[in-house]
Design a protein around this motif. Structure first.
Motif, PDB file in Angstrom:
ATOM      1  N   TRP A  69     -18.310  -0.374  -8.982  1.00  0.00           N
ATOM      2  CA  TRP A  69     -17.890   0.998  -9.252  1.00  0.00           C
ATOM      3  C   TRP A  69     -19.027   1.807  -9.853  1.00  0.00           C
ATOM      4  O   TRP A  69     -19.766   1.319 -10.720  1.00  0.00           O
ATOM      5  CB  TRP A  69     -16.717   1.022 -10.226  1.00  0.00           C
ATOM      6  CG  TRP A  69     -15.430   0.540  -9.651  1.00  0.00           C
ATOM      7  CD1 TRP A  69     -14.934  -0.731  -9.689  1.00  0.00           C
ATOM      8  CD2 TRP A  69     -14.465   1.317  -8.932  1.00  0.00           C
ATOM      9  NE1 TRP A  69     -13.721  -0.797  -9.051  1.00  0.00           N
ATOM     10  CE2 TRP A  69     -13.398   0.449  -8.579  1.00  0.00           C
ATOM     11  CE3 TRP A  69     -14.388   2.657  -8.567  1.00  0.00           C
ATOM     12  CZ2 TRP A  69     -12.288   0.882  -7.873  1.00  0.00           C
ATOM     13  CZ3 TRP A  69     -13.284   3.095  -7.868  1.00  0.00           C
ATOM     14  CH2 TRP A  69     -12.242   2.220  -7.526  1.00  0.00           C
ATOM     15  N   ASP A  70     -19.140   3.051  -9.395  1.00  0.00           N
ATOM     16  CA  ASP A  70     -19.960   4.049 -10.068  1.00  0.00           C
ATOM     17  C   ASP A  70     -19.024   5.047 -10.743  1.00  0.00           C
ATOM     18  O   ASP A  70     -17.944   5.350 -10.223  1.00  0.00           O
ATOM     19  CB  ASP A  70     -20.850   4.800  -9.076  1.00  0.00           C
ATOM     20  CG  ASP A  70     -22.053   3.975  -8.639  1.00  0.00           C
ATOM     21  OD1 ASP A  70     -22.335   2.950  -9.293  1.00  0.00           O
ATOM     22  OD2 ASP A  70     -22.684   4.348  -7.630  1.00  0.00           O
TER      23      ASP A  70
ATOM     24  N   ALA B  34     -15.673  -3.347 -13.140  1.00  0.00           N
ATOM     25  CA  ALA B  34     -14.293  -2.883 -13.264  1.00  0.00           C
ATOM     26  C   ALA B  34     -14.282  -1.583 -14.045  1.00  0.00           C
ATOM     27  O   ALA B  34     -15.203  -1.295 -14.827  1.00  0.00           O
ATOM     28  CB  ALA B  34     -13.429  -3.925 -13.957  1.00  0.00           C
ATOM     29  N   VAL B  35     -13.218  -0.791 -13.827  1.00  0.00           N
ATOM     30  CA  VAL B  35     -12.998   0.453 -14.549  1.00  0.00           C
ATOM     31  C   VAL B  35     -11.585   0.434 -15.100  1.00  0.00           C
ATOM     32  O   VAL B  35     -10.640   0.029 -14.410  1.00  0.00           O
ATOM     33  CB  VAL B  35     -13.178   1.682 -13.627  1.00  0.00           C
ATOM     34  CG1 VAL B  35     -12.828   2.968 -14.380  1.00  0.00           C
ATOM     35  CG2 VAL B  35     -14.587   1.750 -13.073  1.00  0.00           C
ATOM     36  N   VAL B  36     -11.432   0.888 -16.357  1.00  0.00           N
ATOM     37  CA  VAL B  36     -10.115   0.992 -16.975  1.00  0.00           C
ATOM     38  C   VAL B  36      -9.878   2.443 -17.355  1.00  0.00           C
ATOM     39  O   VAL B  36     -10.680   3.043 -18.080  1.00  0.00           O
ATOM     40  CB  VAL B  36      -9.991   0.107 -18.233  1.00  0.00           C
ATOM     41  CG1 VAL B  36      -8.568   0.188 -18.786  1.00  0.00           C
ATOM     42  CG2 VAL B  36     -10.362  -1.340 -17.925  1.00  0.00           C
ATOM     43  N   LEU B  37      -8.777   3.018 -16.864  1.00  0.00           N
ATOM     44  CA  LEU B  37      -8.394   4.382 -17.194  1.00  0.00           C
ATOM     45  C   LEU B  37      -7.353   4.349 -18.302  1.00  0.00           C
ATOM     46  O   LEU B  37      -6.308   3.721 -18.163  1.00  0.00           O
ATOM     47  CB  LEU B  37      -7.802   5.086 -15.968  1.00  0.00           C
ATOM     48  CG  LEU B  37      -8.698   5.228 -14.742  1.00  0.00           C
ATOM     49  CD1 LEU B  37      -7.926   5.880 -13.598  1.00  0.00           C
ATOM     50  CD2 LEU B  37      -9.947   6.044 -15.067  1.00  0.00           C
TER      51      LEU B  37
ATOM     52  N   PHE C 251      -6.898  -0.343  -1.331  1.00  0.00           N
ATOM     53  CA  PHE C 251      -6.424   0.451  -2.462  1.00  0.00           C
ATOM     54  C   PHE C 251      -6.506   1.931  -2.130  1.00  0.00           C
ATOM     55  O   PHE C 251      -7.544   2.440  -1.695  1.00  0.00           O
ATOM     56  CB  PHE C 251      -7.261   0.131  -3.703  1.00  0.00           C
ATOM     57  CG  PHE C 251      -7.070   1.090  -4.849  1.00  0.00           C
ATOM     58  CD1 PHE C 251      -5.797   1.411  -5.307  1.00  0.00           C
ATOM     59  CD2 PHE C 251      -8.171   1.669  -5.476  1.00  0.00           C
ATOM     60  CE1 PHE C 251      -5.619   2.296  -6.357  1.00  0.00           C
ATOM     61  CE2 PHE C 251      -7.999   2.541  -6.537  1.00  0.00           C
ATOM     62  CZ  PHE C 251      -6.724   2.862  -6.973  1.00  0.00           C
ATOM     63  N   ASP C 252      -5.392   2.640  -2.336  1.00  0.00           N
ATOM     64  CA  ASP C 252      -5.324   4.073  -2.074  1.00  0.00           C
ATOM     65  C   ASP C 252      -5.247   4.813  -3.407  1.00  0.00           C
ATOM     66  O   ASP C 252      -4.166   4.909  -4.010  1.00  0.00           O
ATOM     67  CB  ASP C 252      -4.100   4.385  -1.219  1.00  0.00           C
ATOM     68  CG  ASP C 252      -3.972   5.870  -0.913  1.00  0.00           C
ATOM     69  OD1 ASP C 252      -4.904   6.632  -1.244  1.00  0.00           O
ATOM     70  OD2 ASP C 252      -2.940   6.272  -0.347  1.00  0.00           O
TER      71      ASP C 252
ATOM     72  N   GLY D 142      -4.457  -0.877  -8.068  1.00  0.00           N
ATOM     73  CA  GLY D 142      -5.904  -0.920  -7.913  1.00  0.00           C
ATOM     74  C   GLY D 142      -6.585  -2.142  -8.474  1.00  0.00           C
ATOM     75  O   GLY D 142      -7.816  -2.257  -8.392  1.00  0.00           O
ATOM     76  N   GLU D 143      -5.827  -3.068  -9.050  1.00  0.00           N
ATOM     77  CA  GLU D 143      -6.466  -4.169  -9.771  1.00  0.00           C
ATOM     78  C   GLU D 143      -7.270  -5.088  -8.862  1.00  0.00           C
ATOM     79  O   GLU D 143      -8.303  -5.618  -9.265  1.00  0.00           O
ATOM     80  CB  GLU D 143      -5.423  -4.945 -10.561  1.00  0.00           C
ATOM     81  CG  GLU D 143      -4.850  -4.128 -11.709  1.00  0.00           C
ATOM     82  CD  GLU D 143      -4.052  -4.960 -12.692  1.00  0.00           C
ATOM     83  OE1 GLU D 143      -4.110  -6.197 -12.614  1.00  0.00           O
ATOM     84  OE2 GLU D 143      -3.363  -4.358 -13.531  1.00  0.00           O
ATOM     85  N   ALA D 144      -6.811  -5.275  -7.632  1.00  0.00           N
ATOM     86  CA  ALA D 144      -7.580  -6.116  -6.711  1.00  0.00           C
ATOM     87  C   ALA D 144      -8.946  -5.511  -6.420  1.00  0.00           C
ATOM     88  O   ALA D 144      -9.900  -6.222  -6.087  1.00  0.00           O
ATOM     89  CB  ALA D 144      -6.802  -6.320  -5.410  1.00  0.00           C
ATOM     90  N   ALA D 145      -9.038  -4.189  -6.563  1.00  0.00           N
ATOM     91  CA  ALA D 145     -10.306  -3.502  -6.342  1.00  0.00           C
ATOM     92  C   ALA D 145     -11.082  -3.308  -7.640  1.00  0.00           C
ATOM     93  O   ALA D 145     -12.146  -2.682  -7.641  1.00  0.00           O
ATOM     94  CB  ALA D 145     -10.047  -2.147  -5.682  1.00  0.00           C
ATOM     95  N   GLY D 146     -10.535  -3.798  -8.782  1.00  0.00           N
ATOM     96  CA  GLY D 146     -11.220  -3.663 -10.063  1.00  0.00           C
ATOM     97  C   GLY D 146     -10.914  -2.382 -10.804  1.00  0.00           C
ATOM     98  O   GLY D 146     -11.674  -1.973 -11.689  1.00  0.00           O
ATOM     99  N   LEU D 147      -9.785  -1.740 -10.470  1.00  0.00           N
ATOM    100  CA  LEU D 147      -9.385  -0.508 -11.137  1.00  0.00           C
ATOM    101  C   LEU D 147      -8.105  -0.777 -11.924  1.00  0.00           C
ATOM    102  O   LEU D 147      -7.076  -1.143 -11.350  1.00  0.00           O
ATOM    103  CB  LEU D 147      -9.166   0.600 -10.114  1.00  0.00           C
ATOM    104  CG  LEU D 147      -8.953   2.065 -10.556  1.00  0.00           C
ATOM    105  CD1 LEU D 147      -7.582   2.286 -11.144  1.00  0.00           C
ATOM    106  CD2 LEU D 147     -10.016   2.497 -11.534  1.00  0.00           C
TER     107      LEU D 147
END
Length: 334
Positions: free
Chosen positions: A136-137, A150-153, A175-176, A302-307
């Protein structure tokens, strides 16, 4: 060591950083000048006062570990009142009410310091991009930073939704972000105007605070900040008056001075003390997304994508103990 980006420097973000301490490098992006989020502590004329979250409820070994001789357990109880304004003994809710001499904002700040997280204040995240390498950027402060594993919002639902609406993902994931953004955007919140009202005389009552239990009064919460050690100079008093959501929405465009005058009048009537209608000074803080007014949503898409999402929209509670627990839980999963 892998890197994790955490959006939001409030209690939830601090919880993520705490759980990941020593396991991952954590970078926290906070759009305000200081971390804290809803643990908003202000200072004025020798007063220290909390205009957002007032305290952390319940016992906690984690809080004990942060004690540097300044941890406070407010001993006076919370009483209740209904639409008729009669304040009555409470129901032992929030038996422990933890804060600090320098305010509740010390909680996330001390957690972030202890976790050795890098905190980038004054940096608003506007979007995300998942690259073809599965990293992720983060688009923030007019630039781009990364990569992150990973990113956590952690912001409220609508703020997290805004970031996801400006998020792109590579073709390697299904992931959408737009679908998750729609769920977060639709999550309901109550707005609250919070007032600090200062007085040059002491105010004694057998309770620390009073809470409205039937949503039928203009005041939702009233607390005596002087019950927190070190917050109010001797011989003075300061009230934190949080108005009901309907009142707050109705007076959204009311000028601050007039709104404070009205709030002080309601406080004077509620406490049956005409002196309270004329505070020495007043401050207003408006919280558009103050309290969740909906059940928590499933934000695992989104967790499978690291979100990951550690917003109050995922647990549906407007209390900082729930936000802290949610952040710790996400950190443990990471």
């Amino acid at each position: 060591m892998s890197r994790v980006a955490v959006v939001g420097g409030g209690v939830a973000g601090a919880g993520v950083a705490t759980a990941l301490d020593g396991e991952r490098e954590v970078v926290v992006f906070e759009r305000e000048g200081e971390p804290g989020g809803r643990t908003a502590t202000r200072r004025r004329a020798g007063h220290v006062y909390d205009v957002g979250a007032n305290y952390h409820k319940g016992g906690s070994e984690l809080l004990d570990s942060l004690d540097e001789g300044d941890l406070i357990d407010v001993e006076e109880p919370v009483w209740t009142f209904e639409g008729d304004g009669e304040i009555k003994p409470g129901d032992d809710r929030d038996d422990h009410k933890w804060t600090f001499e320098d305010g509740i904002t010390i909680l996330p700040r001390r957690l972030l310091e202890r976790a050795s997280a890098t905190v980038r204040t004054g940096t608003e995240v506007t979007g995300l991009e998942r690259t073809g390498e599965g990293e992720w950027d983060v688009l923030a402060g007019g630039g781009r930073t990364g990569p992150y594993d990973a990113v956590v919002l952690t912001p409220p639902g609508p703020a997290s939704a805004s970031i996801l609406e400006h998020t792109s993902v590579d073709s390697g994931t299904d992931f959408d972000p737009a679908a998750l953004a729609a769920d977060l955007e639709s999550f309901a919140y109550r707005s609250i105007d919070s007032f600090a009202l200062a007085y040059s005389f002491p105010l004694d009552r057998p309770y620390y605070a009073a809470v409205n239990t039937d949503r039928a009064h203009a005041v939702g919460w009233l607390a005596r900040e002087g019950e927190k050690r070190g917050h109010v100079p001797d011989g003075r008093s300061l009230l934190i008056v949080q108005m009901a959501p309907d009142w707050s929405v109705e007076h959204r465009e009311t000028p601050d001075g007039r709104a404070a005058e009205l709030a002080a009048g309601h406080a004077a009537a509620l406490l049956d003390d005409d002196r309270l209608a004329d505070p020495k000074w007043a401050e207003r803080v408006s919280w558009r997304h103050a309290l969740p007014d909906d059940e928590g949503i499933d934000a695992n898409a989104g967790e499978a994508a690291g979100l990951y999402v550690a917003s109050d929209a995922t647990h549906g509670e407007g209390r900082i103990h729930a936000s802290l627990e949610g952040g710790l839980e996400i950190g443990d999963r990471l």
